[in-house]
Design a protein around this motif. Structure first.
Motif, mmCIF file in Angstrom:
data_model
loop_
_atom_site.group_PDB
_atom_site.id
_atom_site.type_symbol
_atom_site.label_atom_id
_atom_site.label_comp_id
_atom_site.label_asym_id
_atom_site.label_seq_id
_atom_site.Cartn_x
_atom_site.Cartn_y
_atom_site.Cartn_z
ATOM 1 N N ALA A 1 0.829 -1.208 0.000
ATOM 2 C CA ALA A 1 0.000 0.000 0.000
ATOM 3 C C ALA A 1 0.861 1.254 0.000
ATOM 4 C CB ALA A 1 -0.932 -0.015 1.210
ATOM 5 N N ALA A 2 1.941 1.226 0.764
ATOM 6 C CA ALA A 2 2.838 2.391 0.809
ATOM 7 C C ALA A 2 3.483 2.632 -0.546
ATOM 8 C CB ALA A 2 3.897 2.175 1.889
ATOM 9 N N HIS A 3 3.891 1.547 -1.223
ATOM 10 C CA HIS A 3 4.493 1.696 -2.558
ATOM 11 C C HIS A 3 3.482 2.243 -3.555
ATOM 12 C CE1 HIS A 3 8.444 0.102 -1.831
ATOM 13 N NE2 HIS A 3 7.995 -1.092 -1.418
ATOM 14 N N TYR A 4 2.271 1.708 -3.522
ATOM 15 C CA TYR A 4 1.233 2.190 -4.437
ATOM 16 C C TYR A 4 0.965 3.682 -4.209
ATOM 17 C CZ TYR A 4 -0.018 -2.582 -5.898
ATOM 18 O OH TYR A 4 -0.005 -3.847 -6.423
ATOM 19 N N THR B 1 -3.947 4.959 -7.011
ATOM 20 C CA THR B 1 -4.949 5.091 -5.936
ATOM 21 C C THR B 1 -5.764 3.817 -5.745
ATOM 22 O OG1 THR B 1 -5.098 7.451 -6.381
ATOM 23 C CG2 THR B 1 -6.900 6.456 -5.139
ATOM 24 N N LYS B 2 -6.263 3.247 -6.840
ATOM 25 C CA LYS B 2 -7.113 2.059 -6.693
ATOM 26 C C LYS B 2 -6.316 0.891 -6.125
ATOM 27 C CE LYS B 2 -10.057 -1.219 -9.135
ATOM 28 N NZ LYS B 2 -10.672 -1.624 -10.426
ATOM 29 N N GLU B 3 -5.089 0.686 -6.604
ATOM 30 C CA GLU B 3 -4.267 -0.417 -6.097
ATOM 31 C C GLU B 3 -3.931 -0.214 -4.615
ATOM 32 O OE1 GLU B 3 -3.874 1.077 -8.921
ATOM 33 O OE2 GLU B 3 -3.832 -0.443 -10.506
ATOM 34 N N GLN B 4 -3.724 1.045 -4.222
ATOM 35 C CA GLN B 4 -3.485 1.325 -2.795
ATOM 36 C C GLN B 4 -4.702 0.924 -1.964
ATOM 37 O OE1 GLN B 4 -2.879 5.476 -1.862
ATOM 38 N NE2 GLN B 4 -2.701 5.081 0.347
ATOM 39 N N SER B 5 -5.887 1.241 -2.493
ATOM 40 C CA SER B 5 -7.117 0.869 -1.805
ATOM 41 C C SER B 5 -7.230 -0.649 -1.689
ATOM 42 C CB SER B 5 -8.317 1.431 -2.566
ATOM 43 O OG SER B 5 -9.532 1.036 -1.969
ATOM 44 N N GLN B 6 -6.881 -1.361 -2.775
ATOM 45 C CA GLN B 6 -6.949 -2.827 -2.753
ATOM 46 C C GLN B 6 -5.997 -3.412 -1.707
ATOM 47 O OE1 GLN B 6 -6.058 -3.608 -6.850
ATOM 48 N NE2 GLN B 6 -8.189 -3.319 -7.539
ATOM 49 N N ALA C 1 -9.381 2.975 2.705
ATOM 50 C CA ALA C 1 -9.585 2.284 1.424
ATOM 51 C C ALA C 1 -10.853 2.770 0.737
ATOM 52 C CB ALA C 1 -9.654 0.774 1.654
ATOM 53 N N LEU C 2 -11.921 3.012 1.518
ATOM 54 C CA LEU C 2 -13.180 3.488 0.950
ATOM 55 C C LEU C 2 -13.019 4.893 0.379
ATOM 56 C CD1 LEU C 2 -16.197 2.998 0.470
ATOM 57 C CD2 LEU C 2 -16.627 3.898 2.767
ATOM 58 N N SER C 3 -12.311 5.735 1.115
ATOM 59 C CA SER C 3 -12.066 7.098 0.625
ATOM 60 C C SER C 3 -11.300 7.074 -0.691
ATOM 61 C CB SER C 3 -11.288 7.885 1.686
ATOM 62 O OG SER C 3 -10.940 9.157 1.211
ATOM 63 N N LEU C 4 -10.301 6.208 -0.783
ATOM 64 C CA LEU C 4 -9.503 6.105 -2.011
ATOM 65 C C LEU C 4 -10.324 5.525 -3.160
ATOM 66 C CD1 LEU C 4 -6.214 4.755 -0.396
ATOM 67 C CD2 LEU C 4 -6.525 7.009 -1.454
#
Length: 775
Positions: free
Chosen positions: A67-70, A76-81, A106-109
């Motif tokens: 998540a930090a790398h994304y 954004t979507k991959e960070q949320s995932q 995750a919901l905000s993203l």
């Protein structure tokens, strides 16, 4: 009557209902070889591999790193995932607060990315985590929002997943028929979309509901469907977990389908062996401990003791290797029970000691799961301590040396004390018990004219452990828990009827069981005060109204109650310069009837103690808070409608413009707990608990502890407020006399009403309970 394995085997059920009801969602990410790259996509794959092996902590670290790398790459979507996956790992370890924080982000993203389908998926995960956090209202709202989006998009797979989640919510709200319908709808939807994982879980959940609804044939059909699907899975943590649940389901069918005993037994054992093999092959020690442990339990029920001991020891070893205390304490307890059955009592005691030690740091999480997963009806915490106490009592009876035998008796009592303290913590959901326990005196060592009576109710008998001056002894009464409960319920129901003497046979029967066995010792030692430490159903009745055939117990002894020996601060009342605040309602407010005699009650208190007062419009929470903050009161008297409920959040005291919950009460006067001169007495007049509501009575018994008071005076049921005013006034008048204990003052007040022909019925005077410090 349920056997041991029927009570214990379901403890894993909560995991399948709450933690693992959803499928892992990894869109566009495939599993590749480990260690090839530290790219975020590679970290996602590594996290999935770790999760499937049951290494949740490693999976969490890998997904958080992804998540930090994304985030750095602006994906954004991959960070949320990645955050959703991290939340699932957190939830699997019981860290629901952290999971909710991750899902909120995750919901905000997801909303920011504008992907409607993914947003619905995040909402589903959030709703499922609200379930684990015991917030069914938020879960329902969130899941229905997700369902509306999934149906609008024609997303059948997500729709089925959400239906399964909503089925869990229905279970928790005791809507069993609705839950079964939702689980079956989820299973059908999963079939249509080919979601094999959900097919297995939804059918397992449907089987559990069918069993609860006495639909044994249907339950077996659902379990067969799930088992067939699971054989086609790749080895994983989820496969092992689901297989264990299927095995437990077959076990539960055995007593319901006696003609199928042998095939169901073989099917259950076979599925559990398969679960153990899967767990072994993927290196999942946690699941291996559950599979071996439940298989050992199955052998125990079939009296194959050597195999049961071997498997249970193996389960203990695996749980230790996995650092899984939530599994370990169960198998240590089971091992203790099996060793006891083999006659190895000292080894069994050692195993129970280990189980209690393992449970201590995780007790709150286990208790929350037990309460939340009431589908099972299993209280593994209570079972552990009561089995341990039973074993210690058996060891005492086999010990020839009286001094050593007494040590075993005291250890048995201490085991129940540990449970009582845990029970109060769980009811109030805070650590007020720990704060109090750290500074207490042993209750059974403070008075030469007091007897402490400690009943312990077992399924087959009732034990009375009694602290008398200079001795500690045991009396065993051959009355079962079922019979005692029936008699207590009848006594409580009839003693409230003011125009009837129906209560008398029940009052006499309770006297025969609880007092008669120790009566000669009480007389010989010239006992004046009885302090009861009641458990469960015994909390719901007034001990003062027990009857020996010619008089009530209160006419012979002063009576007090405490929720635990180590939860009471037994010190005499400091009468010098004690400040008094009396408050309450006389008028009808918020639909509750008027209490006209409260004015007279408060007037009498002011005359006796020059008390400050807050009546009617002044009796508001902000005003009460101001008074308590600015003045150092020693006695707080509240005369208002109140209710103690099964749920502490539904327990309250009525104020002029609102309701004072137990949490509010703790906030208002909890600071007394840390003062050198804490609140000496909290009186709650006009309160009530429900008939047969043992958990509500627990709240009543623990109210002094919650409020930081040494003593409390409260009522089991609402009574005539004129009678209440008369009794309370006499109690405070007696309390002014030097050397008169609170228990003696209450005895005099109750006898005064008893001797008044208008109020002689125990419905008027017996519901008043003196709780905790009786001196």
């Amino acid at each position: 009557m349920r056997t041991v394995y029927e009570r214990q085997r379901l403890s894993c059920w909560l995991v399948i209902l709450i933690i693992s009801v959803g499928s892992l969602v990894l869109p566009m990410i495939s599993v590749t070889g480990a260690g090839e790259s530290t790219s975020p996509d590679s970290l996602m794959s590594q996290g999935l591999r770790s999760y499937r092996q049951g290494a949740f902590d490693r999976a969490l670290a890998e997904w958080k790193q992804a998540a930090a790398h994304y985030e750095q790459e602006g994906r954004t979507k991959e960070q949320s995932q990645a955050l959703v996956q991290a939340a699932q790992a957190s939830a699997s370890m019981g860290q629901t607060s952290q999971a909710l924080q991750q899902l909120d982000l995750a919901l905000s993203l997801a909303s920011k990315a504008g992907d409607r389908t993914w947003t619905a998926s995040v909402l589903e995960n959030l709703g499922r985590t609200y379930i684990a956090a015991r917030n069914s209202a938020a879960a329902t709202t969130t899941l229905k929002q997700a369902l509306e989006m999934a149906e609008a998009d024609g997303n059948g797979q997500l729709t089925a997943l959400i239906q399964n989640d909503l089925g869990v919510v229905a279970v928790l709200e005791h809507q069993d028929g609705e839950a079964l319908s939702l689980f079956l709808a989820a299973a059908n939807g999963a079939e249509a979309t080919g979601d094999r994982s959900l097919i297995a879980r939804a059918n397992i959940n449907a089987a559990r509901m069918a069993l609860k609804l006495n639909q044994a044939e249907n339950a077996r059909d659902y379990l067969d469907r799930s088992s067939d699907v699971l054989t086609r899975f790749d080895p994983s943590h989820e496969q092992s977990l689901d297989l264990i649940e299927v095995g437990l389901g077959y076990q539960q069918l055995i007593p319901l389908m006696p003609a199928m005993h042998a095939p169901l037994l073989l099917r259950s054992a076979g599925v559990l062996v398969e679960a153990a093999n899967v767990a072994h092959n993927i290196g999942d020690k946690r699941m291996q401990s559950y599979a071996d442990g439940y298989l050992g339990l199955l052998y125990e029920t079939e009296f194959r003791n050597d195999e049961a001991l071997h498997l249970t020891r193996r389960a203990v070893f695996s749980a230790q290797a996995a650092n899984a205390p939530e599994s370990l304490y169960r198998w240590q307890r089971q091992l203790g029970r099996q060793l006891a059955a083999a006659g190895k009592l000292d080894e069994a005691i050692s195993s129970y000691v280990s189980a209690a030690e393992t449970l201590r740091p995780i007790r709150q999480e286990v208790a929350a799961a037990s309460e939340f997963g009431a589908v099972t009806g299993d209280d593994s915490v209570r079972g552990l301590f009561f089995e341990f106490a039973d074993l210690l009592l058996k060891r005492a009876s086999l010990t020839a040396d009286p001094k050593i035998a007494e040590q075993y008796l005291r250890s048995a009592r201490d085991a129940i004390e540990a449970y009582k303290a845990a029970e109060l913590r769980d009811y109030f959901r805070d650590q007020c018990v720990d704060t109090l326990q750290s500074k207490l005196t042993r209750l059974d060592t403070v008075s030469p004219t007091t007897a402490v009576i400690y009943p312990i109710v077992f399924p087959d008998r009732t034990e009375l452990l009694v602290s008398l001056p200079g001795t500690f002894t045991r009396f065993s009464v051959p009355v079962t828990a079922q019979l005692l409960t029936q008699e207590v319920r009848a006594f409580r129901r009839t003693v409230e009827k003011r125009t009837s003497r129906e209560y008398l046979p029940h009052a006499q029967q309770m006297y025969e069981w609880l007092i008669r066995p120790i009566e000669s010792e009480l007389i010989r030692l010239k006992i004046e005060t009885l302090v009861f430490v009641p458990d469960g159903v015994l909390r719901t009745i007034p001990m003062s109204a027990l009857h020996d055939g010619s008089m009530f117990l209160i006419q012979k002894y002063a009576v007090a109650l405490t929720p635990g020996l180590f939860l009471t601060d037994p010190r005499p009342l400091n009468r010098e310069n004690i400040r008094f605040l009396a408050g309450g309602l006389t008028n009808s407010v918020q639909g509750f009837p008027a209490l006209p005699y409260v004015a007279e009650e408060v007037k009498s208190i002011r005359t006796l103690y020059d008390a400050d007062q807050l009546l009617n419009q002044e009796f508001r929470t902000p005003k009460l808070e101001q008074e308590l903050r600015e003045s150092r009161y020693g006695i707080l008297h509240i005369a208002t409608h109140g209710k103690f409920s099964t749920d502490v959040d539904d327990s309250f005291l009525l104020t002029f413009d609102g309701k004072l919950t137990m949490s509010n009460l703790d906030r208002l006067i909890g600071l007394f707990r840390f003062r050198q001169d804490p609140l000496e007495l909290l009186t709650l007049s006009a309160c009530q608990t429900g008939v047969g509501d043992d958990r509500a009575a627990l709240g009543l018994a623990g109210v002094a502890i919650k409020a930081g008071a040494r003593s409390a005076l409260a009522t089991l049921w609402f009574i005539n407020d004129e009678a209440s005013a008369t009794l309370v006034t006499e109690f405070y008048r007696q309390l002014r006399s030097p050397g008169v204990s609170k228990a003696k003052a209450m005895q005099s007040a109750q006898i005064k009403l008893l001797e008044d022909r208008v109020y002689e019925h125990p419905a008027y005077w017996s519901p008043f309970l003196l709780l905790n410090n009786w001196l």
